[in-house]
Design a protein around this motif. Structure first.
Motif, PDB file in Angstrom:
ATOM      1  N   LEU A 104      23.136  42.056  44.869  1.00 31.05           N
ATOM      2  CA  LEU A 104      22.992  43.869  45.443  1.00 31.05           C
ATOM      3  C   LEU A 104      23.956  43.978  43.629  1.00 31.05           C
ATOM      4  O   LEU A 104      24.399  44.564  43.464  1.00 31.05           O
ATOM      5  CB  LEU A 104      23.806  43.963  46.087  1.00 31.05           C
ATOM      6  N   ASN A 105      22.696  45.070  43.103  1.00 31.16           N
ATOM      7  CA  ASN A 105      23.080  45.742  42.046  1.00 31.16           C
ATOM      8  C   ASN A 105      23.191  44.505  40.726  1.00 31.16           C
ATOM      9  O   ASN A 105      23.538  43.326  40.788  1.00 31.16           O
ATOM     10  CB  ASN A 105      23.383  46.836  42.395  1.00 31.16           C
ATOM     11  N   ASN A 106      25.020  45.063  40.370  1.00 37.32           N
ATOM     12  CA  ASN A 106      25.337  43.392  40.359  1.00 37.32           C
ATOM     13  C   ASN A 106      26.043  42.793  40.828  1.00 37.32           C
ATOM     14  O   ASN A 106      27.083  41.234  39.971  1.00 37.32           O
ATOM     15  CB  ASN A 106      26.427  44.689  38.680  1.00 37.32           C
ATOM     16  N   TYR A 169      29.148  49.689  49.662  1.00 39.45           N
ATOM     17  CA  TYR A 169      28.537  49.466  48.282  1.00 39.45           C
ATOM     18  C   TYR A 169      28.592  51.136  48.284  1.00 39.45           C
ATOM     19  O   TYR A 169      26.835  51.767  49.181  1.00 39.45           O
ATOM     20  CB  TYR A 169      27.902  48.883  47.717  1.00 39.45           C
ATOM     21  N   TRP A 171      25.564  53.252  46.094  1.00 45.74           N
ATOM     22  CA  TRP A 171      24.629  53.017  44.662  1.00 45.74           C
ATOM     23  C   TRP A 171      24.896  54.618  43.394  1.00 45.74           C
ATOM     24  O   TRP A 171      24.735  54.003  42.809  1.00 45.74           O
ATOM     25  CB  TRP A 171      23.150  53.292  45.233  1.00 45.74           C
ATOM     26  N   LYS A 174      28.496  53.233  42.376  1.00 50.23           N
ATOM     27  CA  LYS A 174      27.954  52.096  41.865  1.00 50.23           C
ATOM     28  C   LYS A 174      30.017  51.352  42.457  1.00 50.23           C
ATOM     29  O   LYS A 174      30.299  50.627  41.201  1.00 50.23           O
ATOM     30  CB  LYS A 174      27.794  52.087  40.223  1.00 50.23           C
TER      31      LYS A 174
END
Length: 214
Positions: A104-106, A169, A171, A174
């Protein structure tokens, strides 16, 4: 865009449904594992999780136990729960498709890390940003320049049994937000009695601390 991240529903359909009703219109969902066992609605919770738009599901240790047909731990009470919940479960082929991890992203999303229960006071050297469940405690932990969030438990909070924990989360920003809400645990306990759970299993839920916010 927002992603709802949750964990450890453990067959508690009323809690799961309340969270989803309160948190509508998410683009996608990540379950960090352990939809099954303990509560009376393991199959229903798996079906509901799979039905969510953009649903991604990680395999927890209780899904692994259901696939293998036995609970490998030493805890006698957990084995009592398993003896009630496993025979009526009919979604084995579906949980076999659950994933080991999700990015999930980072953040690396897993049921847990280092194959252990991670609590707020656990000393662990992080090697990446991660989102986990497993220990049923919600918290944020920073170490070695990285950050870990434990989503806590939807269906079996170990601090207050009548509180739902999960993460959101964002987006655009972030960032992760830790969230909580109360629910009524009485329907869960009543259904356990209807389905013939042992006195030990029922007493486990009845004895847990409650926030009593409803």
């Amino acid at each position: 865009m927002r992603t709802l991240v949750y964990s450890d529903v453990h067959g508690n359909l009323p809690a799961f449904e309340k969270m989803l009703k309160a948190e509508e219109a998410y683009e996608n969902y990540i379950c960090l594992g352990d939809l099954v066992n303990y509560g009376p609605w393991s199959t229903e919770c798996v079906e509901l999780a799979i039905s969510l738009s953009g649903s991604n599901i990680i395999m927890g240790n209780h899904e692994e136990a259901f696939i293998n047909g036995y609970y490998p731990g030493e805890n006698a009470l957990v084995k009592e729960f398993f003896s009630v919940t496993y025979p009526g479960f009919n979604a084995i082929e579906k949980i076999k498709k659950f994933k080991e991890k999700i990015i999930l992203n980072n953040f690396v999303c897993r049921h847990t890390i280092l194959d252990q229960y991670i609590y707020p006071d656990t000393d662990v050297e992080l090697r990446y940003d991660c989102l986990i469940g497993h220990s049923h405690h919600q918290f944020e932990y920073k170490n070695n320049g990285y950050i870990l969030y434990n989503a806590g438990s939807v269906g079996q909070n170990r601090k207050y049994i009548d509180i739902i924990n999960y993460l959101v989360y964002d987006w655009d920003k972030k960032c992760i937000k830790m969230k909580a809400m109360p629910y009524d645990i009485k329907p869960l306990i009543n259904e356990m009695k209807n389905r013939g759970y042992s006195d030990n299993c029922i007493a486990y839920y009845q004895s847990k601390k409650r926030a009593n916010l409803i």
